[in-house]
Scaffold this motif. Structure first.
Motif, PDB file in Angstrom:
ATOM      1  N   ILE A 187       0.855  -1.187   0.000  1.00  0.00           N
ATOM      2  CA  ILE A 187       0.000   0.000   0.000  1.00  0.00           C
ATOM      3  C   ILE A 187       0.891   1.236   0.000  1.00  0.00           C
ATOM      4  N   PHE A 188       0.584   2.166  -0.893  1.00  0.00           N
ATOM      5  CA  PHE A 188       1.304   3.429  -1.010  1.00  0.00           C
ATOM      6  C   PHE A 188       0.584   4.465  -0.151  1.00  0.00           C
ATOM      7  N   VAL A 189       1.323   5.132   0.734  1.00  0.00           N
ATOM      8  CA  VAL A 189       0.742   6.154   1.611  1.00  0.00           C
ATOM      9  C   VAL A 189       1.447   7.467   1.296  1.00  0.00           C
ATOM     10  N   TYR A 190       0.679   8.472   0.853  1.00  0.00           N
ATOM     11  CA  TYR A 190       1.238   9.744   0.409  1.00  0.00           C
ATOM     12  C   TYR A 190       0.743  10.902   1.271  1.00  0.00           C
ATOM     13  N   ASN A 191       1.549  11.952   1.346  1.00  0.00           N
ATOM     14  CA  ASN A 191       1.283  13.187   2.093  1.00  0.00           C
ATOM     15  C   ASN A 191       1.549  13.011   3.587  1.00  0.00           C
ATOM     16  N   LEU A 192       2.583  12.248   3.900  1.00  0.00           N
ATOM     17  CA  LEU A 192       2.996  12.078   5.298  1.00  0.00           C
ATOM     18  C   LEU A 192       3.826  13.278   5.737  1.00  0.00           C
ATOM     19  N   ALA A 193       3.737  13.625   7.009  1.00  0.00           N
ATOM     20  CA  ALA A 193       4.514  14.727   7.571  1.00  0.00           C
ATOM     21  C   ALA A 193       5.994  14.336   7.662  1.00  0.00           C
ATOM     22  N   PRO A 194       6.901  15.323   7.585  1.00  0.00           N
ATOM     23  CA  PRO A 194       8.341  15.021   7.659  1.00  0.00           C
ATOM     24  C   PRO A 194       8.751  14.288   8.935  1.00  0.00           C
ATOM     25  N   GLU A 195       8.015  14.501  10.034  1.00  0.00           N
ATOM     26  CA  GLU A 195       8.400  13.901  11.310  1.00  0.00           C
ATOM     27  C   GLU A 195       7.725  12.560  11.603  1.00  0.00           C
ATOM     28  N   ILE A 196       6.975  12.016  10.630  1.00  0.00           N
ATOM     29  CA  ILE A 196       6.275  10.735  10.843  1.00  0.00           C
ATOM     30  C   ILE A 196       7.280   9.624  11.161  1.00  0.00           C
ATOM     31  N   GLU A 197       6.881   8.697  12.004  1.00  0.00           N
ATOM     32  CA  GLU A 197       7.703   7.543  12.360  1.00  0.00           C
ATOM     33  C   GLU A 197       6.972   6.260  11.963  1.00  0.00           C
ATOM     34  N   GLU A 198       7.752   5.182  11.771  1.00  0.00           N
ATOM     35  CA  GLU A 198       7.186   3.901  11.349  1.00  0.00           C
ATOM     36  C   GLU A 198       6.088   3.425  12.299  1.00  0.00           C
ATOM     37  N   ALA A 238      -8.361  -1.208   4.651  1.00  0.00           N
ATOM     38  CA  ALA A 238      -7.485  -0.159   5.175  1.00  0.00           C
ATOM     39  C   ALA A 238      -7.410   1.014   4.192  1.00  0.00           C
ATOM     40  N   ILE A 239      -7.269   0.702   2.905  1.00  0.00           N
ATOM     41  CA  ILE A 239      -7.213   1.753   1.876  1.00  0.00           C
ATOM     42  C   ILE A 239      -8.510   2.552   1.860  1.00  0.00           C
ATOM     43  N   ASN A 240      -9.641   1.848   1.826  1.00  0.00           N
ATOM     44  CA  ASN A 240     -10.940   2.531   1.765  1.00  0.00           C
ATOM     45  C   ASN A 240     -11.185   3.380   3.008  1.00  0.00           C
ATOM     46  N   SER A 241     -10.703   2.930   4.153  1.00  0.00           N
ATOM     47  CA  SER A 241     -10.932   3.660   5.400  1.00  0.00           C
ATOM     48  C   SER A 241      -9.948   4.810   5.594  1.00  0.00           C
ATOM     49  N   LEU A 242      -8.709   4.648   5.147  1.00  0.00           N
ATOM     50  CA  LEU A 242      -7.668   5.634   5.454  1.00  0.00           C
ATOM     51  C   LEU A 242      -7.401   6.630   4.327  1.00  0.00           C
ATOM     52  N   ASN A 243      -7.877   6.357   3.108  1.00  0.00           N
ATOM     53  CA  ASN A 243      -7.712   7.328   2.023  1.00  0.00           C
ATOM     54  C   ASN A 243      -8.585   8.541   2.348  1.00  0.00           C
ATOM     55  N   GLY A 244      -7.956   9.707   2.483  1.00  0.00           N
ATOM     56  CA  GLY A 244      -8.692  10.900   2.881  1.00  0.00           C
ATOM     57  C   GLY A 244      -8.660  11.149   4.383  1.00  0.00           C
ATOM     58  N   PHE A 245      -8.054  10.231   5.145  1.00  0.00           N
ATOM     59  CA  PHE A 245      -7.929  10.366   6.596  1.00  0.00           C
ATOM     60  C   PHE A 245      -6.967  11.513   6.923  1.00  0.00           C
ATOM     61  N   THR A 246      -7.303  12.310   7.919  1.00  0.00           N
ATOM     62  CA  THR A 246      -6.431  13.410   8.325  1.00  0.00           C
ATOM     63  C   THR A 246      -5.520  12.937   9.441  1.00  0.00           C
ATOM     64  N   LEU A 247      -4.214  12.983   9.192  1.00  0.00           N
ATOM     65  CA  LEU A 247      -3.202  12.620  10.182  1.00  0.00           C
ATOM     66  C   LEU A 247      -2.409  13.881  10.474  1.00  0.00           C
ATOM     67  N   GLY A 248      -2.526  14.385  11.704  1.00  0.00           N
ATOM     68  CA  GLY A 248      -1.941  15.682  12.020  1.00  0.00           C
ATOM     69  C   GLY A 248      -2.726  16.729  11.241  1.00  0.00           C
ATOM     70  N   ASN A 249      -2.044  17.522  10.417  1.00  0.00           N
ATOM     71  CA  ASN A 249      -2.744  18.523   9.603  1.00  0.00           C
ATOM     72  C   ASN A 249      -2.686  18.165   8.128  1.00  0.00           C
ATOM     73  N   ARG A 250      -2.499  16.870   7.825  1.00  0.00           N
ATOM     74  CA  ARG A 250      -2.371  16.434   6.435  1.00  0.00           C
ATOM     75  C   ARG A 250      -3.420  15.386   6.100  1.00  0.00           C
ATOM     76  N   VAL A 251      -3.974  15.505   4.890  1.00  0.00           N
ATOM     77  CA  VAL A 251      -4.946  14.522   4.412  1.00  0.00           C
ATOM     78  C   VAL A 251      -4.178  13.462   3.619  1.00  0.00           C
ATOM     79  N   LEU A 252      -4.273  12.219   4.078  1.00  0.00           N
ATOM     80  CA  LEU A 252      -3.513  11.138   3.448  1.00  0.00           C
ATOM     81  C   LEU A 252      -4.152  10.676   2.144  1.00  0.00           C
ATOM     82  N   GLN A 253      -3.299  10.270   1.213  1.00  0.00           N
ATOM     83  CA  GLN A 253      -3.734   9.575  -0.002  1.00  0.00           C
ATOM     84  C   GLN A 253      -3.213   8.149   0.121  1.00  0.00           C
ATOM     85  N   VAL A 254      -4.110   7.188   0.109  1.00  0.00           N
ATOM     86  CA  VAL A 254      -3.758   5.791   0.350  1.00  0.00           C
ATOM     87  C   VAL A 254      -4.295   4.950  -0.800  1.00  0.00           C
ATOM     88  N   SER A 255      -3.425   4.147  -1.417  1.00  0.00           N
ATOM     89  CA  SER A 255      -3.842   3.298  -2.538  1.00  0.00           C
ATOM     90  C   SER A 255      -2.898   2.112  -2.653  1.00  0.00           C
TER      91      SER A 255
END
Length: 114
Positions: free
Chosen positions: A30-41, A85-102
């Protein structure tokens, strides 16, 4: 020795491509895009874990700063769980960023002169 002559970005992207290709062969990547620079695994493990078995988490980092370049990969064992997970988390806001998940796709790489 020859790797030191390549620009840092070229070395980093070659490494990222190799590792993400290896990851894709053992599950659903799964590709997760628009993560914050300080994100951790561990944040991605916690985010995707409730949907099913997570095999691997890989955040792509800048070689020099070790900050996240804005994207990463999560590998899950089961297709249906990965899809949920993709359907639930695509568009999810993590911090101040909206994730793109596919699902990760293998796009042809443009040929670049170094």
């Amino acid at each position: 020795a020859t790797a030191s002559y390549l620009p840092a970005a070229a070395t980093a992207s070659a490494t990222a491509l190799t590792s993400s290709t290896d990851i894709a062969s053992v599950g659903w990547c799964i590709f997760v895009y628009n993560l914050a620079p300080e994100i951790e695994e561990n944040m991605l493990w916690q985010l995707f874990g409730p949907f099913g078995a997570v095999q691997n988490v890989k955040i792509i980092r800048d070689f020099q700063t070790q900050k996240c370049k804005g994207f990463g990969f999560v590998t899950m064992t089961n297709y249906d769980e990965a899809l949920m997970a993709i359907n639930s988390l695509n568009g999810f806001t993590l911090g101040n960023r909206v994730l793109q998940v596919s699902f990760k796709t293998n796009k042809p790489m443009p040929i670049r002169a170094f």
